[in-house]
Design a protein around this motif. Structure first.
Motif, PDB file in Angstrom:
ATOM      1  N   LYS A 143       0.831  -1.221   0.000  1.00 56.51           N
ATOM      2  CA  LYS A 143       0.000   0.000   0.000  1.00 56.51           C
ATOM      3  C   LYS A 143       0.861   1.265   0.000  1.00 56.51           C
ATOM      4  CE  LYS A 143      -2.387  -1.592   3.562  1.00 56.51           C
ATOM      5  NZ  LYS A 143      -3.398  -1.758   4.619  1.00 56.51           N
ATOM      6  N   CYS A 144       1.791   1.321  -0.958  1.00 59.66           N
ATOM      7  CA  CYS A 144       2.772   2.412  -0.978  1.00 59.66           C
ATOM      8  C   CYS A 144       2.270   3.656  -1.716  1.00 59.66           C
ATOM      9  CB  CYS A 144       4.079   1.927  -1.602  1.00 59.66           C
ATOM     10  SG  CYS A 144       3.904   1.286  -3.284  1.00 59.66           S
ATOM     11  N   SER A 145       1.081   3.581  -2.322  1.00 56.78           N
ATOM     12  CA  SER A 145       0.614   4.747  -3.078  1.00 56.78           C
ATOM     13  C   SER A 145      -0.730   5.246  -2.566  1.00 56.78           C
ATOM     14  CB  SER A 145       0.481   4.403  -4.562  1.00 56.78           C
ATOM     15  OG  SER A 145      -0.670   3.617  -4.807  1.00 56.78           O
ATOM     16  N   ASP A 154       7.821   6.192   1.716  1.00 57.41           N
ATOM     17  CA  ASP A 154       7.882   4.942   0.954  1.00 57.41           C
ATOM     18  C   ASP A 154       8.755   5.091  -0.290  1.00 57.41           C
ATOM     19  OD1 ASP A 154       6.298   3.716   2.792  1.00 57.41           O
ATOM     20  OD2 ASP A 154       4.460   3.761   1.615  1.00 57.41           O
ATOM     21  N   LEU A 155       8.745   6.277  -0.885  1.00 54.35           N
ATOM     22  CA  LEU A 155       9.622   6.516  -2.038  1.00 54.35           C
ATOM     23  C   LEU A 155      11.087   6.416  -1.609  1.00 54.35           C
ATOM     24  CD1 LEU A 155      10.213   7.338  -4.957  1.00 54.35           C
ATOM     25  CD2 LEU A 155       9.910   9.741  -4.271  1.00 54.35           C
ATOM     26  N   THR A 156      11.424   6.996  -0.469  1.00 48.19           N
ATOM     27  CA  THR A 156      12.788   6.913   0.046  1.00 48.19           C
ATOM     28  C   THR A 156      13.171   5.469   0.329  1.00 48.19           C
ATOM     29  OG1 THR A 156      12.608   9.113   1.039  1.00 48.19           O
ATOM     30  CG2 THR A 156      14.343   7.669   1.891  1.00 48.19           C
ATOM     31  N   ARG A 157      12.246   4.732   0.967  1.00 50.23           N
ATOM     32  CA  ARG A 157      12.524   3.320   1.284  1.00 50.23           C
ATOM     33  C   ARG A 157      12.719   2.507   0.005  1.00 50.23           C
ATOM     34  NH1 ARG A 157      14.567  -0.600   2.044  1.00 50.23           N
ATOM     35  NH2 ARG A 157      13.960  -2.452   3.223  1.00 50.23           N
ATOM     36  N   ALA A 158      11.872   2.737  -0.996  1.00 45.92           N
ATOM     37  CA  ALA A 158      11.985   2.003  -2.263  1.00 45.92           C
ATOM     38  C   ALA A 158      13.308   2.310  -2.956  1.00 45.92           C
ATOM     39  CB  ALA A 158      10.806   2.337  -3.175  1.00 45.92           C
ATOM     40  N   CYS A 159      13.705   3.581  -2.938  1.00 48.13           N
ATOM     41  CA  CYS A 159      14.968   3.986  -3.564  1.00 48.13           C
ATOM     42  C   CYS A 159      16.156   3.320  -2.866  1.00 48.13           C
ATOM     43  CB  CYS A 159      15.099   5.510  -3.520  1.00 48.13           C
ATOM     44  SG  CYS A 159      16.625   6.134  -4.254  1.00 48.13           S
ATOM     45  N   HIS A 160      16.148   3.329  -1.532  1.00 43.26           N
ATOM     46  CA  HIS A 160      17.242   2.705  -0.778  1.00 43.26           C
ATOM     47  C   HIS A 160      17.267   1.195  -0.989  1.00 43.26           C
ATOM     48  CE1 HIS A 160      17.910   6.148   2.349  1.00 43.26           C
ATOM     49  NE2 HIS A 160      18.206   6.494   1.115  1.00 43.26           N
ATOM     50  N   GLY A 161      16.093   0.566  -0.965  1.00 50.22           N
ATOM     51  CA  GLY A 161      16.046  -0.876  -1.159  1.00 50.22           C
ATOM     52  C   GLY A 161      16.523  -1.293  -2.534  1.00 50.22           C
ATOM     53  N   CYS A 185       8.290   6.914 -12.804  1.00 50.67           N
ATOM     54  CA  CYS A 185       9.138   8.052 -13.182  1.00 50.67           C
ATOM     55  C   CYS A 185       9.848   8.622 -11.962  1.00 50.67           C
ATOM     56  CB  CYS A 185       8.279   9.122 -13.854  1.00 50.67           C
ATOM     57  SG  CYS A 185       9.206  10.573 -14.406  1.00 50.67           S
ATOM     58  N   GLN A 186       9.104   8.796 -10.864  1.00 50.45           N
ATOM     59  CA  GLN A 186       9.696   9.334  -9.640  1.00 50.45           C
ATOM     60  C   GLN A 186      10.785   8.411  -9.091  1.00 50.45           C
ATOM     61  OE1 GLN A 186       5.837  10.175  -7.461  1.00 50.45           O
ATOM     62  NE2 GLN A 186       7.057  11.880  -6.732  1.00 50.45           N
ATOM     63  N   LEU A 187      10.508   7.118  -9.088  1.00 48.17           N
ATOM     64  CA  LEU A 187      11.489   6.169  -8.556  1.00 48.17           C
ATOM     65  C   LEU A 187      12.738   6.125  -9.435  1.00 48.17           C
ATOM     66  CD1 LEU A 187      12.279   4.095  -6.458  1.00 48.17           C
ATOM     67  CD2 LEU A 187      11.035   2.353  -7.768  1.00 48.17           C
ATOM     68  N   ALA A 188      12.548   6.149 -10.739  1.00 51.84           N
ATOM     69  CA  ALA A 188      13.694   6.149 -11.658  1.00 51.84           C
ATOM     70  C   ALA A 188      14.566   7.377 -11.419  1.00 51.84           C
ATOM     71  CB  ALA A 188      13.206   6.112 -13.105  1.00 51.84           C
ATOM     72  N   ASP A 189      13.934   8.537 -11.251  1.00 51.82           N
ATOM     73  CA  ASP A 189      14.694   9.764 -10.985  1.00 51.82           C
ATOM     74  C   ASP A 189      15.432   9.686  -9.652  1.00 51.82           C
ATOM     75  OD1 ASP A 189      13.918  10.908 -13.353  1.00 51.82           O
ATOM     76  OD2 ASP A 189      12.303  12.120 -12.481  1.00 51.82           O
ATOM     77  N   VAL A 526      16.454 -10.813 -12.636  1.00 53.11           N
ATOM     78  CA  VAL A 526      16.057 -10.803 -11.231  1.00 53.11           C
ATOM     79  C   VAL A 526      14.809  -9.938 -11.112  1.00 53.11           C
ATOM     80  CG1 VAL A 526      16.680  -9.932  -8.942  1.00 53.11           C
ATOM     81  CG2 VAL A 526      18.333 -11.254 -10.258  1.00 53.11           C
ATOM     82  N   LEU A 527      13.836 -10.413 -10.361  1.00 56.93           N
ATOM     83  CA  LEU A 527      12.560  -9.710 -10.201  1.00 56.93           C
ATOM     84  C   LEU A 527      12.403  -9.232  -8.767  1.00 56.93           C
ATOM     85  CD1 LEU A 527       9.725  -8.913 -11.330  1.00 56.93           C
ATOM     86  CD2 LEU A 527       8.935 -11.176 -10.577  1.00 56.93           C
ATOM     87  N   GLY A 528      11.967  -7.994  -8.610  1.00 60.57           N
ATOM     88  CA  GLY A 528      11.673  -7.468  -7.280  1.00 60.57           C
ATOM     89  C   GLY A 528      10.495  -6.533  -7.325  1.00 60.57           C
ATOM     90  N   GLY A 529       9.986  -6.191  -6.162  1.00 63.05           N
ATOM     91  CA  GLY A 529       8.851  -5.276  -6.097  1.00 63.05           C
ATOM     92  C   GLY A 529       8.647  -4.744  -4.697  1.00 63.05           C
ATOM     93  N   THR A 530       7.691  -3.856  -4.580  1.00 60.13           N
ATOM     94  CA  THR A 530       7.415  -3.253  -3.282  1.00 60.13           C
ATOM     95  C   THR A 530       6.843  -4.257  -2.295  1.00 60.13           C
ATOM     96  OG1 THR A 530       5.346  -2.459  -4.295  1.00 60.13           O
ATOM     97  CG2 THR A 530       7.145  -0.868  -4.058  1.00 60.13           C
ATOM     98  N   THR A 531       6.114  -5.281  -2.796  1.00 64.04           N
ATOM     99  CA  THR A 531       5.555  -6.329  -1.946  1.00 64.04           C
ATOM    100  C   THR A 531       5.306  -7.553  -2.829  1.00 64.04           C
ATOM    101  OG1 THR A 531       3.835  -6.803  -0.289  1.00 64.04           O
ATOM    102  CG2 THR A 531       3.136  -5.625  -2.263  1.00 64.04           C
TER     103      THR A 531
END
Length: 548
Positions: A143-145, A154-161, A185-189, A526-531
């Protein structure tokens, strides 16, 4: 490109660097979960780590003769707690390890707090993600959005992860992202900016081929999380739920206490590792073989007639006991899956789901969905997913069928959920691919091996990620839909691909990636995601994204 091995090596280095002697492992809630996915407690105890504590616990005993290995995420809360710890140390020596880059100001704070000069080492080990298996990771960030935009934390956590994965795998990739998703787009930036700021960390030896980080949005494929699953790993998550490699069986009728919670980890369970992508029928045959092997060992253990027999029994007992636990665990899990499948009539329901998702016979699909909604055995969740699949599949048809199907739902908020799913996964939010919804597919029906009278494995559906990967590796992925973050453009074929799905992955996609790697030896994905989603968690994700 093994995300499990990378984390395990980091943890091993922490323990080794602390040297011999009794040690305490001091963690936060997230790093506790991360370590538990790569090391069994019995395994880590063998390396003189005798105690596990959390940094926020107020009831820790003072043990000045013991070393402490502190493995924490570099959050402001953890830095403050660690500063308090160092001012009044409970242990003799401190080895400080962080799961991501630590700012110079935080290092200064820690140094100023170390008045007793207890700190022996400080280091960054980039294990800031949850490794599920060698080619799959998650951030446990559901439920990150909200309104299809990131919550800032959550954006910071996703970027760090995500950058931790890149650093752990020693990859400095080119980044591509789904253009019609603001979150991608935000995460890529954010990832691009962090790589630029920490350029020295990403200064790896140039590989033969440039790796690619591809950031996708879950909204691009809302079908996969709605389907019932039939491979062992995916089915277990769908019907029982898997959290940090653990399955809660406490509500299973007649369950014994030692099976209230079981661990399903491909790293720690050879049977699970070999069978996690097999279909339900094949699992039945595998379980039978496992039990026969166990029974054969049991008979051999019963023959204790001499000193040599007694010696052999003692030497083999740990292995025998472990096998006994493995048999009990998997027989219990598969038995409960079978009970749920029967109670909820999932064979018939899943066949209908697959046909709705993959065929083009509208009138037949509508009739079958209506018939299943009328059946008293149809679970409210299964009814909801049938209507959701139909609504997504035939949203372009001008008819009132969707409204009439929503009226048949027994749940009070069923109509709201269907409307939210339609908003979440509408055609306007998907990038164009040939098989957004495939036309009529001529499928040869497969059989559940070992399940009498049950045909059709129901694996017609292929996750959209496979077509995206095919286009990427053939150089056909349209830059208009998936642009590069930055000025550089790839000219050669990528060898390593990290795919990250904002909004969560599914175990169907994980099985697809495993098959893709097996079929394409020159490529590693390799596959990953927020959950990691099952149908219930996906509906919660949709509700959060569409909340007013």
């Amino acid at each position: 490109m093994d995300v499990v091995l990378a984390v395990k090596n980091y943890v091993s280095r922490m323990i080794t660097d602390a040297g011999p002697g009794m040690k305490v492992l001091l963690m936060d809630r997230e790093t506790t979960g991360i370590v538990s996915m790569v090391y069994a407690k019995s395994e880590i105890l063998q390396q003189e780590v005798y105690l596990f504590e959390t940094i926020d616990s107020m009831h820790r005993d003072e043990m000045r003769h013991v070393k402490v290995i502190s493995f924490l995420r570099p959050t402001q809360e953890n830095i403050q707690l660690l500063c308090q710890e160092l001012k009044s140390p409970r242990y003799g020596k401190y080895y400080l390890y962080f799961s991501h880059a630590v700012s110079k100001s935080d290092v200064k704070l820690l140094a100023e707090s170390d008045e007793n000069e207890c700190v022996c080492d400080i280091h960054e080990f980039f294990a800031d993600y949850y490794p599920i298996d060698s080619n799959h990771f998650t951030l446990n960030l559901p439920k990150c959005s909200r309104h299809f935009m990131w919550k800032p934390s959550d954006l910071t956590r996703a970027c760090h992860g995500l950058t931790a994965v890149l650093l752990a795998l020693k990859k400095c990739p080119m980044i591509r992202y789904q253009v019609n998703s603001d979150m991608c787009c935000q995460l890529a930036d954010s990832v691009k900016s962090l790589i630029s700021r920490e350029a020295s960390l990403f200064d790896f030896r140039r590989a033969d081929s440039t790796p690619i980080l591809l950031i996708l949005d879950r909204r691009n494929d809302s079908i996969s999380p709605l389907l019932n699953q039939w491979t062992y790993q995916a089915m277990t998550h769908e019907l029982l739920g898997i959290k940090n490699s653990r399955v809660d069986l406490s509500k299973v009728p007649g369950i014994s206490k030692d099976l209230n919670e079981v661990v399903l980890s491909p790293l720690q369970d050879q049977f699970y590792c070999e069978n996690l992508y097999k279909n339900f029928g094949e699992i039945g045959a595998s379980i039978k073989g496992l039990m026969e092997e166990f029974q054969a060992k049991t008979r051999s253990q019963q023959k204790v007639e001499s000193i040599e027999d007694m010696k052999a029994f003692v030497e083999n007992y740990p292995q025998f006991k472990k096998m006994s636990g493995t048999v009990a665990k998997h027989v219990t899990v598969v038995g409960e899956l079978s009970r749920i499948v029967s109670a909820r009539n999932l064979l018939e329901i899943s066949e209908c789901e697959q046909d709705v998702a993959c065929q083009s016979d509208h009138s037949n699909a509508l009739q079958r969905v209506r018939e299943l909604l009328k059946k008293p055995t149809t679970n409210p969740l299964d009814a909801l997913r049938l209507v959701a699949l139909y609504s997504l599949r035939y949203e372009a048809h001008a008819n009132n069928a969707t409204t009439s199907l929503m009226d048949q739902l027994s749940s009070v908020d069923g109509r709201k959920i269907i409307s939210a799913i339609m908003k979440y996964g509408s055609i306007g939010k998907r990038t164009n691919h040939a098989n957004d919804f495939p036309g009529a597919i001529s499928m040869t029906k497969k059989f559940f091996k070992g399940m009498k009278g049950v045909e059709n494995v129901y694996t017609q559906h292929i996750p959209k990620i496979k077509d995206i990967l095919d286009d990427l590796l053939k150089g056909k992925l349209k830059e208009a839909n998936y642009p590069y973050a930055g000025a550089s453009v790839m000219s050669d074929r990528p060898g390593d691909v990290i795919v990250f799905i904002v909004g969560g992955t599914t175990y169907e996609e994980v099985a697809c990636i495993a098959a893709y790697n097996a079929d394409n030896p020159g490529v590693r994905v390799v596959l990953g995601g927020t959950t990691v989603h099952n149908c219930s968690s996906f509906i919660d994700e949709v509700r959060s994204a569409c909340a007013a």
